[in-house]
Write a protein that holds these residues in place. Structure first.
Motif, short mmCIF file in Angstrom:
data_model
loop_
_atom_site.label_atom_id
_atom_site.label_comp_id
_atom_site.label_asym_id
_atom_site.label_seq_id
_atom_site.Cartn_x
_atom_site.Cartn_y
_atom_site.Cartn_z
N SER A 121 0.58 -1.65 0.04
CA SER A 121 -0.11 -0.43 0.00
C SER A 121 0.46 1.53 -0.04
O SER A 121 0.61 1.88 -0.87
CB SER A 121 -1.29 -0.39 1.23
N ARG A 122 2.40 1.08 0.55
CA ARG A 122 2.62 2.00 0.81
C ARG A 122 3.24 2.65 -0.26
O ARG A 122 3.37 3.86 -1.07
CB ARG A 122 3.94 2.26 1.54
N GLN A 123 4.29 1.63 -1.46
CA GLN A 123 4.36 1.36 -2.86
C GLN A 123 3.98 2.23 -3.65
O GLN A 123 4.48 3.24 -4.59
CB GLN A 123 5.44 -0.06 -2.28
N GLU A 124 2.25 1.13 -3.58
CA GLU A 124 1.60 2.37 -4.99
C GLU A 124 1.20 3.23 -4.33
O GLU A 124 0.87 3.95 -5.10
CB GLU A 124 0.23 0.62 -4.75
N LEU A 125 0.65 3.84 -3.09
CA LEU A 125 0.27 5.22 -3.11
C LEU A 125 1.20 6.13 -3.31
O LEU A 125 0.78 7.07 -3.42
CB LEU A 125 -0.21 4.82 -1.93
N GLY A 126 1.99 6.24 -2.82
CA GLY A 126 3.41 6.70 -2.94
C GLY A 126 3.94 6.71 -4.63
O GLY A 126 3.46 7.60 -5.22
N ALA A 127 3.53 5.79 -5.35
CA ALA A 127 3.66 5.81 -6.84
C ALA A 127 2.58 6.43 -7.53
O ALA A 127 2.98 7.53 -8.12
CB ALA A 127 3.54 4.27 -7.11
N LEU A 128 1.44 6.66 -6.71
CA LEU A 128 0.64 7.54 -6.88
C LEU A 128 0.31 9.51 -6.49
O LEU A 128 -0.66 9.81 -6.78
CB LEU A 128 -1.04 7.39 -6.82
N GLY A 129 1.68 9.29 -5.81
CA GLY A 129 1.54 11.09 -5.35
C GLY A 129 0.97 10.63 -3.88
O GLY A 129 1.66 12.40 -3.49
N TRP A 130 0.32 10.27 -3.23
CA TRP A 130 -0.25 9.87 -1.53
C TRP A 130 1.30 10.21 -0.97
O TRP A 130 2.34 9.39 -1.07
CB TRP A 130 -1.01 9.24 -1.29
N GLN A 131 1.84 11.02 0.29
CA GLN A 131 2.48 11.15 1.25
C GLN A 131 2.04 10.78 2.29
O GLN A 131 0.69 10.48 3.19
CB GLN A 131 3.14 12.85 1.27
N GLU A 132 1.95 9.63 3.13
CA GLU A 132 2.12 8.73 4.20
C GLU A 132 2.66 9.98 5.85
O GLU A 132 3.32 10.80 5.61
CB GLU A 132 2.44 7.28 4.51
N TYR A 133 1.48 9.79 6.55
CA TYR A 133 1.91 10.88 7.72
C TYR A 133 1.28 10.27 9.02
O TYR A 133 0.34 9.55 8.66
CB TYR A 133 1.07 12.14 7.49
N THR A 134 1.29 11.05 10.15
CA THR A 134 0.84 10.51 11.54
C THR A 134 0.43 11.48 12.01
O THR A 134 0.85 12.46 11.45
CB THR A 134 2.02 9.58 12.21
N GLN A 135 0.03 11.68 13.12
CA GLN A 135 -0.72 12.96 14.42
C GLN A 135 0.37 13.20 14.61
O GLN A 135 1.35 12.60 15.36
CB GLN A 135 -1.96 12.33 14.63
N PRO A 136 0.35 14.32 15.37
CA PRO A 136 2.00 14.87 15.83
C PRO A 136 1.87 13.90 17.04
O PRO A 136 0.69 13.86 17.68
CB PRO A 136 1.69 16.26 15.99
N ASN A 137 2.94 13.52 17.52
CA ASN A 137 3.27 13.11 19.59
C ASN A 137 2.43 11.69 19.14
O ASN A 137 2.13 11.67 20.63
CB ASN A 137 2.31 13.80 20.45
#
Length: 619
Positions: A121-137
């Motif tokens: 999911s990280r690989q394919e969504l990253g290839a589509l321009g999606w950036q993974e993030y988490t909530q602060p702290n």
């Protein structure tokens, strides 16, 4: 056969517990920090915010287990007309079996492992321009059976919930759902370790780009006429660069510092007029921090020991419930940072395995001696103050080094024996203080709580008889079944029935299951089957009429409106306990066959959708 008019809680209930049913557990797990986001609401247009750059579409290393076809990869890059994100177009494993799909929610299962699907999911969504993030702290626990991923792209948010699904033969379940973002902040395409909050407007990440490249990027993104760089409040230095960009409604403060190994740490967040004024001529000031704790007198309950930020407003002490409430103009991240410093200074230890910090809610747990403290911080956005609740349970001893610590007398209750289990409250149900792996399932009429404990079955049986009796539950002697390896016991109170099951596990500890049936609520809403039978309600998660055939009965189910609040008119059948075969027919499609197993006096729902019928236990 009555046609459906409305169904109290049926469609909302389906949306809320869908992940629970697929995964076999729900609620807040002790090993997760974020409650799964399951929403069937289309993503609204984001509010005005700086545009995000188009990330570079570079594929990560290919997953060896399975790779999508060219057609799948091409399809996943298509968005629905008008820019709205269509969950049906997102990447799926090659062996994906769709459980349910529509524009706003897609669920499929695959035979691949959770970690492999997460990497895919990280690989394919990253290839589509999606950036993974988490909530602060937010502390993210390592749980091999579940991963909750969040991504953002062009002002849209995306949740990807991946978990083992016992109800689907222990396959891996993947759920795509949109996350409506209030606003977005741009990050470089090579950003990693992204922390982002849309309601508090906070962004931080690391990047291999140097200071000059980052500065050039933001000077290109935050441009006139919407943004103007305030050069007399900016400072560009080799070890720290700070730029201030003024907009029509807010100012953004950009700070760059070295992160080691050739990386740059980037922080972008709003700055108030007061904070801008406080900058003066200083070249390298950080944003204003939350103040120190105040000292407030109470009636000696111990609540006066707890720290408050200096900007706390409308402070209320409730000694009956051992609770402090207040509001603050500070944002969630600042208040979390304040309490993560102030409480440990008083001897409190955070349980970071269950920490939750999101854009609108933070929930932290601390312990000191026999006392536990729950910190809840909420902000509804749109310029609202932040609401804070400090709730204490157990005997709160004096903070180390305080006067009250030295003034204790022999009248204080003696400490519990070293081997005695102490109860902690989980939404009205007791769990032993040495519990692990907490999870729960909830419906309006049924709740199950699951924990494990290193204590033996016998000790836990004594613990629950004591604690449940103190909470008004009456044990039914004829229902007990006790051995050294397994114990079951039924309890009753005026509102319902509780089933306790204790089972010795492979590690020598005990698996604990508490299931509560809210009999009074179920009777009031009329969802109970005749004694000795089972009831099955029928739901429709499609855009047209569907037809179930079960026990030689045809049940037509019209489109169901989630805005309705009554169960009257919802089609159902009462059947004997056991396994029942049924078919589901969607408009213009071949009937799909399946089976459902129901127990005596249970109430279930079969929700029909494009992928088939999903069984949900309601009672």
């Amino acid at each position: 056969m009555q046609q459906h008019q409305n169904f109290k809680g049926f469609i909302p209930f389906f949306v809320l517990v869908l992940v629970v049913v697929l995964s076999g557990c729900g609620g807040q797990s002790e090993s997760q920090s974020v409650t799964p986001a399951a929403t069937s609401t289309p993503v609204p247009p984001p509010t005005a915010a700086p545009a995000e750059p188009e990330p570079t579409a570079t594929l990560a290393p290919t997953v060896a287990v399975v790779e999508p076809t060219a057609e799948q990869r091409a399809e996943s890059r298509v968005e629905s007309p008008g820019g709205e994100l269509d969950m049906r177009t997102l990447p799926r494993f090659a062996d994906a079996e769709v459980i349910y799909e529509d524009k706003a929610t897609t669920i499929y299962v695959t035979s691949a492992e959770v970690a492999t699907v997460a990497d895919f999911s990280r690989q394919e969504l990253g290839a589509l321009g999606w950036q993974e993030y988490t909530q602060p702290n937010t502390a993210m626990a390592d749980d091999p059976s579940m991963e909750q991923l969040t991504f953002k792209k062009d002002g849209q948010g995306l949740s990807v919930f991946i978990t083992v699904a016992p109800a689907q033969d222990n396959k891996t379940s993947v759920q795509y759902a949109p996350i409506p973002l209030l606003a977005d902040l741009p990050a470089l395409a090579d950003a990693s370790n992204i922390e982002f909050s849309d309601s508090q407007l906070y962004l931080s990440y690391t990047t291999p780009s140097d200071f000059d490249a980052v500065i050039a990027f933001y000077r290109e993104q935050l441009v006139a006429p919407e943004w103007q760089e305030v050069t007399d409040r900016s400072a560009v230095e080799p070890e720290r660069t700070q730029l201030l960009f003024a907009g029509k409604e807010m100012a953004l403060w950009l700070e760059l510092t070295p992160a080691g190994d050739g990386l740059t740490k980037v922080v972008l967040q709003p700055m108030s007029n007061e904070e801008i004024a406080a900058l003066g001529n200083s070249e390298t000031p950080p944003p204003a921090a939350t103040g120190e704790a105040e000292s407030v007198e109470t009636d000696g309950s111990g609540l006066e020991q707890l720290p408050l930020p200096s900007d706390a407003q409308e402070v209320n002490y409730d000694t009956d419930f051992q609770e402090i409430t207040f509001n603050s103009p500070s944002n969630i991240n600042k208040l979390v940072e304040f309490y993560r410093q102030a409480l440990p200074a008083q001897g409190w230890t955070e349980d970071d395995t269950i920490a939750l910090v999101s854009s609108s809610l933070a929930a932290l747990e601390f312990a000191r001696g026999d006392a536990s403290l729950s910190l809840t911080i909420m902000n509804l956005g749109a310029g609202q103050d932040t609401d804070v609740i400090l709730s204490v349970s157990g005997e709160m001893a004096a903070a180390p080094g305080t006067d009250s610590d030295a003034s204790e007398t022999d009248e204080s209750p003696p400490p519990a024996d070293a081997g005695e289990l102490v109860a902690e409250d989980k939404d009205g149900l007791p769990v032993p203080d040495n519990y692990e792996n907490f999870s729960d399932e909830n419906s309006p009429y049924r709740r199950s709580l699951y924990v494990t404990s290193p204590s033996p079955v016998k000790a836990l049986f004594e613990f629950y008889n004591r604690e449940l009796s103190a909470r008004g539950w009456l044990a039914l002697p004829s229902t007990v079944g006790a051995t050294d390896d397994k114990t079951t016991q039924l309890y009753e109170n005026p509102d319902g029935q509780l089933d306790l099951r204790l089972t010795k596990n492979s590690s020598g500890g005990t698996d604990i299951n508490l299931t509560v049936k809210m009999i009074a609520a179920a009777k009031k809403d009329g969802i109970l089957p005749p004694s000795g039978q089972a009831r099955i309600y029928f739901g429709n998660f499609t855009d047209g009429q569907i037809v179930f055939n079960i026990n030689q009965k045809e049940i037509k189910v019209e489109v169901q409106d989630p805005a309705q609040t009554s169960m009257e008119g919802v089609p159902f059948v009462d059947v004997p306990p056991g396994e029942h075969a049924f078919t589901l027919t969607l408009p213009g499609e071949t009937p799909m066959s399946d089976k459902i197993t129901v127990g005596q006096d249970e109430t279930w729902a079969l929700v029909g959708g494009p992928g088939g019928a999903l069984p949900l236990q309601m009672y």
